[in-house]
Design an enzyme around this catalytic site. Structure first.
Site, short mmCIF file in Angstrom:
data_model
loop_
_atom_site.label_atom_id
_atom_site.label_comp_id
_atom_site.label_asym_id
_atom_site.label_seq_id
_atom_site.Cartn_x
_atom_site.Cartn_y
_atom_site.Cartn_z
N GLU A 1 -45.52 43.85 11.51
CA GLU A 1 -44.79 45.02 10.72
C GLU A 1 -44.72 44.46 9.13
OE1 GLU A 1 -43.63 47.54 12.40
OE2 GLU A 1 -42.08 48.35 11.17
N ARG B 1 -46.97 53.35 26.31
CA ARG B 1 -45.40 53.16 26.10
C ARG B 1 -45.00 52.80 27.50
NH1 ARG B 1 -42.39 54.76 22.16
NH2 ARG B 1 -43.46 56.11 21.12
N LYS C 1 -36.65 43.60 15.42
CA LYS C 1 -37.44 45.04 15.19
C LYS C 1 -37.28 45.41 13.65
CE LYS C 1 -37.95 49.57 17.07
NZ LYS C 1 -38.22 50.36 15.81
N ARG D 1 -45.97 49.38 11.03
CA ARG D 1 -46.91 48.92 11.54
C ARG D 1 -48.17 48.84 11.25
NH1 ARG D 1 -46.38 49.09 17.74
NH2 ARG D 1 -47.99 47.83 18.46
N ARG E 1 -50.22 53.08 12.08
CA ARG E 1 -50.13 53.47 13.16
C ARG E 1 -50.89 54.39 13.56
NH1 ARG E 1 -44.35 53.71 16.09
NH2 ARG E 1 -44.89 55.65 17.33
N PHE F 1 -46.91 39.60 15.12
CA PHE F 1 -46.25 39.40 16.08
C PHE F 1 -47.40 39.72 17.46
CE2 PHE F 1 -45.01 43.90 14.99
CZ PHE F 1 -45.63 44.69 15.85
N GLU G 1 -37.61 39.94 20.03
CA GLU G 1 -38.08 40.01 18.63
C GLU G 1 -37.33 40.84 17.64
OE1 GLU G 1 -43.13 39.17 19.56
OE2 GLU G 1 -42.27 40.88 18.56
P1 AMP Z 1 -40.56 53.36 17.38
O1 AMP Z 1 -41.26 53.75 16.10
O2 AMP Z 1 -38.79 53.74 17.24
O3 AMP Z 1 -41.17 53.92 18.79
O4 AMP Z 1 -40.47 51.81 17.34
C1 AMP Z 1 -41.62 51.25 17.72
C2 AMP Z 1 -42.22 50.73 16.33
O5 AMP Z 1 -41.24 49.61 15.86
C3 AMP Z 1 -43.59 49.90 16.45
O6 AMP Z 1 -44.29 50.98 16.10
C4 AMP Z 1 -43.67 49.13 15.23
O7 AMP Z 1 -43.82 49.93 14.00
C5 AMP Z 1 -42.12 48.64 15.02
N1 AMP Z 1 -41.69 47.23 15.21
C6 AMP Z 1 -40.80 46.61 14.28
N2 AMP Z 1 -40.79 45.43 14.66
C7 AMP Z 1 -41.53 45.13 15.94
C8 AMP Z 1 -41.78 43.98 16.76
N3 AMP Z 1 -41.26 42.89 16.64
N4 AMP Z 1 -42.77 44.64 17.94
C9 AMP Z 1 -43.19 45.49 18.00
N5 AMP Z 1 -43.04 46.62 16.96
C10 AMP Z 1 -42.09 46.58 16.17
#
Ligand code: AMP
Length: 580
Positions: free
Chosen positions: A302, A417, A251, A256, A272, A342, A249
């Site tokens: 998102e 995680r 990102k 979120r 979040r 998603f 998918e």
């Molecule tokens: P990180 O903040 O770097 O740990 O990345 C995770 C975050 O990416 C999630 O908490 C979401 O806010 C964001 N995100 C963006 N696109 C997606 C997706 N398709 N699926 C899940 N999370 C996503």
């Protein structure tokens, strides 16, 4: 029926907790208390121990100003404001001041339920004459308190209780109280991931027993902890973790949001960090209502801002201008957004947490189509690394920040995680490209151009096993002048007279802070340092430290307990050692 538990007893528990820093001792103290109370009292205790009167997601704040509390003290015991102020100057803690003034006598027998009710009234009183009413309610309550009770009532209303009872510490205590061992904490933790209301989990556990929570069900309106992704530095690595089919998918670089859609009544949007952000997005609410009338659901996606001219995705900074209380309608026009869905976690009375992702996506696609500000997240289903790479390139071109790869057969692992979801960004290819979310625990005064503010901030990682914060680096670079100027005020309310007892460091600081605010930090390299303490026990020769740290942004969507953990940093260190 059990007799109502007295607040005096809980105040004694507060006193014991305050005197220890060992997590195991804290757990024992909690366990003794929790084994003798009713379900409703367990709910209340879960909140009060953390200085709250409602679940975190309610956002119900006490935090009364010192001035108001001082006036309540004068009314409670008929002493002058001057006298209260002079005690406060000498002692420095209004809780201790209250304990000093309250007449030495037995408590009036207040139950924890009564105290809780009054505190809730104080927190919920709002409007024109609210200050007077709050002071009056507090004064009446205090006049019935013993010195010890008064101390903690005051600290709770001020927001300065600071017992340091982490959520996991509480759950360990609850497990031990109800089963005789700490080992069932895993069940409670899982339940807490699904129902992120510590009070509700405590209530259900005391009422039904810990084992019954194996089958915990989501409740529409109570946020579910979001599933998180591990990270790879190369797409080739994905196959190691997910052998079968993968949804790749976009990102999206936005925020979120978990949307709770009840059968009747109002939709709630949670960030979040489980803040209610419903009011920021009337456009999303309207879109969900239209797409989805009369159904009950919990959905996730998102939200991203869209360039009104080109229709392209914009980055996070643009979306942040929608984070506001006023002029919401105006910004709705100026900064249009799209909610890319998603996941669906609950649908018409049924939990979907243990339904494979491929089926969850089918349900989502059946009910939500791409219109009016809603869209399904762009994705492909594949097993081929080459497809992943191509799709990654496409995502980058469209303004995504990378891809998230998800095991098509996986369940929704609330709050975990793990390797069922994997994120991949371009920067991950550089050596230390991932960032850290670190908790500020101290400040060093600035000089020269930075006089009057902090020159650098001491930041720490969290270890959920020991419930302590371990210093990792001192961040001075990356701040704009505006960031720097804002620091003293931002941190004023977290300032402590000495190092917080759950912070581990050999560093000196000019000012110590209660661990409260989280920042995202990048850096160049991990080293072993004599003054920092991350993974010190494992390394023996010193603790891990981050070299050349640079501030990126404040992570006000994260609580200190959600900061990067010591274990994560240690694993990163080991993997770099291996690469050398
Ligand atoms: P990180 O903040 O770097 O740990 O990345 C995770 C975050 O990416 C999630 O908490 C979401 O806010 C964001 N995100 C963006 N696109 C997606 C997706 N398709 N699926 C899940 N999370 C996503």
């Amino acid at each position: 029926m059990k007799q109502a538990t007295k607040f005096e007893k809980l105040a004694a528990v507060f006193e014991q907790l305050e005197a220890v820093s060992s997590n195991l001792k804290m757990i024992d103290i909690l366990s003794d208390f929790l084994s003798e109370i009713t379900p409703e009292e367990a709910r209340i205790t879960a909140y009060l121990l953390r200085g709250k009167v409602a679940p975190d997601y309610e956002g119900l704040k006490l935090g009364l100003a010192e001035k108001l509390v001082m006036r309540a003290l004068t009314q409670a015991w008929g002493i002058s404001l001057k006298e209260v102020e002079s005690h406060f100057q000498k002692i420095g803690d209004l809780g201790d001041v209250a304990a000093g003034i309250a007449p030495e006598r037995n408590s009036a027998g207040l139950s924890i339920q009564e105290v809780f009710n009054e505190l809730q009234i104080i927190a919920r009183t709002s409007g024109e004459a609210s200050q007077k009413a709050k002071i009056q309610t507090l004064a009446t309550l205090l006049s019935r308190c013993s010195p010890r009770e008064a101390r903690y009532v005051v600290r709770i209303v001020l927001g300065t209780l600071r017992l340091g009872v982490a959520e996991m510490t509480f759950l360990y205590g609850l497990s031990k109280a109800l089963t005789g061992t700490r080992e069932k904490k895993a069940i409670l933790e899982n339940a807490f991931n699904v129902l992120s209301d510590l009070g509700e989990v405590a209530y259900q556990a005391v009422q039904k027993g810990v084992e019954a929570l194996q089958e915990v069900q989501p409740i529409v309106g109570i946020p579910i902890r979001m599933m998180l992704a591990q990270r790879v530095e190369d797409l080739e690595e994905v196959k190691k973790h997910i052998p079968g089919k993968v949804f790749v998918e976009y990102k999206y670089d936005g925020e979120r949001i978990q949307a709770h859609v009840p059968k009747q009544g109002d939709i709630t949007l949670y960030s979040r960090r489980h803040e209610k952000i419903t009011h920021q997005f009337p456009d999303i609410i309207a879109a969900i209502q239209q797409a989805f009338p009369g159904k009950e659901a919990i959905i996730e996606g998102e939200v991203v801002s869209i360039d009104p001219q080109s229709g392209k995705l914009q980055d996070f900074q643009v979306l942040m201008t929608r984070r506001r209380k006023h002029k919401v309608e105006e910004y709705m026009e100026k900064v249009p957004v799209k909610y890319f869905l998603f996941d669906i976690l609950y649908f018409n009375g049924k939990s979907l947490l243990k339904t494979p992702l491929s089926q969850r996506k089918e349900i989502l696609a059946r009910y939500f189509s791409n219109k009016n500000g809603l869209a399904l997240a762009e994705s492909i289903l594949t097993e081929e690394v080459e497809d992943m790479e191509n799709f990654f390139a496409e995502a980058m071109e469209q303004g995504g920040e990378g891809v998230v790869l998800k095991d098509a057969s996986s369940f929704y692992e609330a709050g975990i995680r793990g390797w069922k979801w994997i994120k991949f960004k371009k920067e991950y290819k550089r050596e230390l490209a991932d960032t850290f979310d670190l908790v500020v625990v101290g400040g060093i005064y600035g000089t020269g151009r930075r006089a009057g503010t902090y020159g650098s901030l001491l930041v720490a990682a969290f270890d959920p096993e020991t419930n302590k914060y371990y210093s990792f680096t001192k961040v001075g670079a990356g701040f704009t002048d505006r960031d720097l100027a804002a620091l003293p005020q931002m941190f004023a309310r977290y300032q402590l007279p000495e190092k917080y007892r759950l912070v581990e460091t050999e560093m000196e600081a000019d000012v110590w802070f209660e661990p409260a605010l989280v920042m995202e930090v990048t850096g160049a390299e991990l080293t072993v340092s004599p003054v920092h303490t991350v993974a010190k026990e494992k390394l023996k020769k010193g603790g891990l430290a981050l070299r050349f740290p640079r501030f990126l942004r404040w992570r006000d969507d994260k609580t200190p307990e959600q900061a990067t953990t010591v274990q994560e940093i240690y694993e990163m260190y080991l993997s770099h050692q291996k690469m050398r």
